[in-house]
Enzyme design. Structure first.
Site, mmCIF file in Angstrom:
data_model
loop_
_atom_site.group_PDB
_atom_site.id
_atom_site.type_symbol
_atom_site.label_atom_id
_atom_site.label_comp_id
_atom_site.label_asym_id
_atom_site.label_seq_id
_atom_site.Cartn_x
_atom_site.Cartn_y
_atom_site.Cartn_z
ATOM 1 N N HIS A 1 -5.777 9.060 11.095
ATOM 2 C CA HIS A 1 -5.752 7.638 10.892
ATOM 3 C C HIS A 1 -4.116 7.458 10.686
ATOM 4 C CE1 HIS A 1 -10.085 6.923 10.114
ATOM 5 N NE2 HIS A 1 -9.973 7.228 11.321
ATOM 6 N N ASN B 1 -7.068 10.009 5.510
ATOM 7 C CA ASN B 1 -6.209 9.308 4.501
ATOM 8 C C ASN B 1 -4.659 9.282 5.177
ATOM 9 O OD1 ASN B 1 -8.123 9.568 2.998
ATOM 10 N ND2 ASN B 1 -7.609 11.067 1.552
ATOM 11 N N ARG C 1 0.830 -1.270 -0.050
ATOM 12 C CA ARG C 1 0.046 0.047 0.040
ATOM 13 C C ARG C 1 0.811 1.308 0.107
ATOM 14 N NH1 ARG C 1 -4.969 0.308 0.558
ATOM 15 N NH2 ARG C 1 -5.105 2.173 1.982
ATOM 16 N N CYS D 1 13.859 0.284 21.213
ATOM 17 C CA CYS D 1 14.191 -0.969 22.178
ATOM 18 C C CYS D 1 14.213 -2.215 21.157
ATOM 19 C CB CYS D 1 12.851 -1.255 22.853
ATOM 20 S SG CYS D 1 11.384 -1.571 21.874
ATOM 21 N N ASP E 1 -2.164 8.472 3.189
ATOM 22 C CA ASP E 1 -1.098 8.516 2.192
ATOM 23 C C ASP E 1 -0.349 9.675 2.253
ATOM 24 O OD1 ASP E 1 -2.730 10.825 0.969
ATOM 25 O OD2 ASP E 1 -4.081 9.296 0.037
HETATM 26 P P1 NAD Z 1 -13.586 4.403 1.981
HETATM 27 O O1 NAD Z 1 -12.425 3.755 1.143
HETATM 28 O O2 NAD Z 1 -14.342 3.616 2.945
HETATM 29 O O3 NAD Z 1 -14.605 5.222 1.166
HETATM 30 C C1 NAD Z 1 -14.456 6.182 -0.049
HETATM 31 C C2 NAD Z 1 -15.440 7.158 -0.374
HETATM 32 O O4 NAD Z 1 -14.760 7.912 -1.224
HETATM 33 C C3 NAD Z 1 -16.694 6.427 -0.846
HETATM 34 O O5 NAD Z 1 -17.882 7.092 -0.227
HETATM 35 C C4 NAD Z 1 -16.713 6.766 -2.360
HETATM 36 O O6 NAD Z 1 -18.146 6.788 -2.925
HETATM 37 C C5 NAD Z 1 -15.756 8.215 -2.344
HETATM 38 N N1 NAD Z 1 -15.135 8.329 -3.618
HETATM 39 C C6 NAD Z 1 -14.544 7.597 -4.557
HETATM 40 N N2 NAD Z 1 -14.172 8.349 -5.423
HETATM 41 C C7 NAD Z 1 -14.359 9.566 -5.367
HETATM 42 C C8 NAD Z 1 -14.310 10.718 -5.906
HETATM 43 N N3 NAD Z 1 -13.593 10.761 -7.114
HETATM 44 N N4 NAD Z 1 -14.689 11.841 -5.563
HETATM 45 C C9 NAD Z 1 -15.608 11.909 -4.338
HETATM 46 N N5 NAD Z 1 -15.866 10.809 -3.422
HETATM 47 C C10 NAD Z 1 -15.355 9.552 -4.183
HETATM 48 O O7 NAD Z 1 -12.775 5.631 2.403
HETATM 49 P P2 NAD Z 1 -12.723 6.498 4.069
HETATM 50 O O8 NAD Z 1 -14.099 6.466 4.269
HETATM 51 O O9 NAD Z 1 -11.951 7.538 3.667
HETATM 52 O O10 NAD Z 1 -11.905 5.421 4.853
HETATM 53 C C11 NAD Z 1 -12.109 4.145 5.583
HETATM 54 C C12 NAD Z 1 -10.540 4.022 5.886
HETATM 55 O O11 NAD Z 1 -9.740 3.671 4.731
HETATM 56 C C13 NAD Z 1 -9.670 4.983 6.526
HETATM 57 O O12 NAD Z 1 -9.398 4.677 7.763
HETATM 58 C C14 NAD Z 1 -8.628 5.465 5.749
HETATM 59 O O13 NAD Z 1 -7.621 5.786 6.566
HETATM 60 C C15 NAD Z 1 -8.345 4.135 4.934
HETATM 61 N N6 NAD Z 1 -8.007 4.356 3.602
HETATM 62 C C16 NAD Z 1 -7.024 5.388 3.304
HETATM 63 C C17 NAD Z 1 -6.660 5.563 1.981
HETATM 64 C C18 NAD Z 1 -5.768 6.513 1.651
HETATM 65 O O14 NAD Z 1 -4.748 6.921 2.361
HETATM 66 N N7 NAD Z 1 -5.691 7.167 0.277
HETATM 67 C C19 NAD Z 1 -7.222 4.769 1.039
HETATM 68 C C20 NAD Z 1 -7.995 3.766 1.301
HETATM 69 C C21 NAD Z 1 -8.398 3.728 2.560
HETATM 70 ZN ZN ZN Z 2 10.444 0.304 20.916
#
Ligand code: NAD
Ligand code: ZN
Length: 278
Positions: free
Chosen positions: A125, A106, A73, A170, A108
């Site tokens: 997160h 996010n 990832r 550690c 990332d």
């Molecule tokens: P999710 O993956 O659960 O949901 C993503 C949401 O984004 C959905 O509702 C979807 O409809 C919407 N979406 C998709 N493409 C879109 C676009 N182009 N424009 C607008 N909306 C769009 O994500 P979440 O609710 O952020 O997270 C759940 C967990 O997943 C979090 O803990 C997060 O840290 C982690 N996560 C992070 C990343 C990252 O860092 N990029 C990626 C995937 C999951």
């Molecule tokens: Zn440690």
């Protein structure tokens, strides 16, 4: 009042803005959300969903599989660049200064790469560019050792890398600096309480690209819902719990479509307004 006029009135006042972002904003950078099939991970003959992989329970059972998943990832994130949605949020910070905060789910790091300031960004997160002690000997965030390679899907962690993925303090096992699905929010590591207090007392909450599957963001949504003066905006390509809240809120706004387009329209409204009153 139209949304455009709400935005102009907001800019003229001294109210505060919170942008609450989720995986959807990074989808346009090529990072899959957790809703798609790309999140699945195979161990032996079984497929695991992200909600199973991203848990402390899984890490305790099989730390190197969980690490392999995160290294993959992290590779996907490292090859992605911020998109026009991330850049619009940078412009919002530039326009509003200390009236602005970003709360992101996010991991990332793309918001910071785009230029949002670390002091006004709450990564509730975590951030995949860091690791920390899995034993909790300290709260220090350690940058990733350079020697750990980028990984393909289902590529194993090597014995040399297993030695590198250790707490420098550690020498116990290190872990990715993220909040897992079976863990609690924490102020020291994620500024969760600070982010929450800011967000619920905000005047304009813009929720973007979030499925509403995690607790702190949903809690923010429910608290802001109770404030009839606040403006609640949901930007998403699909229905989600924040959209339901926005629909039922006296000053709720539903913006259907990709994150980047709507965020840039908001920025244009503010910029044009600033020019017109000069
Ligand atoms: P999710 O993956 O659960 O949901 C993503 C949401 O984004 C959905 O509702 C979807 O409809 C919407 N979406 C998709 N493409 C879109 C676009 N182009 N424009 C607008 N909306 C769009 O994500 P979440 O609710 O952020 O997270 C759940 C967990 O997943 C979090 O803990 C997060 O840290 C982690 N996560 C992070 C990343 C990252 O860092 N990029 C990626 C995937 C999951
Ligand atoms: Zn440690």
């Amino acid at each position: 009042m139209t949304f455009e006029n709400l935005l102009k009135a907001f800019m003229d006042g001294n109210g505060r803005l919170t942008v609450l972002s989720g995986a959807g904003i990074s989808a346009e950078s090529g990072i899959p959300t957790f809703r798609g099939p790309e999140g699945y991970w195979t161990i032996g003959s079984r497929e695991y969903r992200p909600e199973e992989m991203a848990t402390h329970a899984m890490f305790s059972r099989d730390p190197w599989e969980v690490w392999a998943w995160y290294l993959y990832r992290r590779t996907v994130c490292a090859s992605a660049a911020p998109n026009h949605g991330h850049r619009a949020i940078v412009e919002m910070e530039a326009l509003l200064g200390d009236r602005f905060r970003l709360v992101t789910q996010n991991v990332d790091g793309l918001h910071l790469n785009a230029g949002n300031s670390p002091s006004r960004t709450f990564q509730i997160h975590g951030n995949l560019n860091f690791m920390r002690c899995a034993q909790g000997c300290c709260n220090t965030l350690f940058p990733f050792p350079d020697q750990v390679e980028y990984k393909k899907k289902n590529q194993a962690v090597t014995p040399v890398e297993k030695e590198l993925l250790r707490c420098p303090r550690c020498r116990g096992l290190a872990r990715p600096h993220v909040l897992w699905f079976d863990e609690y929010y924490d102020e020291a590591l994620f500024q969760a309480e600070t982010a929450f207090q800011w967000a619920i007392t905000t005047d304009l909450l813009v929720v973007v690209g979030t499925a509403g599957a995690t607790t702190l963001p949903m809690h923010i949504g429910h608290m802001i819902f109770k404030n009839p003066r606040a403006i609640l905006v949901d930007i998403n390509i699909t229905d989600n719990p924040f959209r339901t809240l926005a629909r039922n809120h006296p000053r709720g706004v539903v913006l259907d479509g990709p994150a980047g387009d709507h965020l840039n329209k908001m920025v244009s409204t503010w910029k044009n307004h600033a020019l017109s009153i000069r």
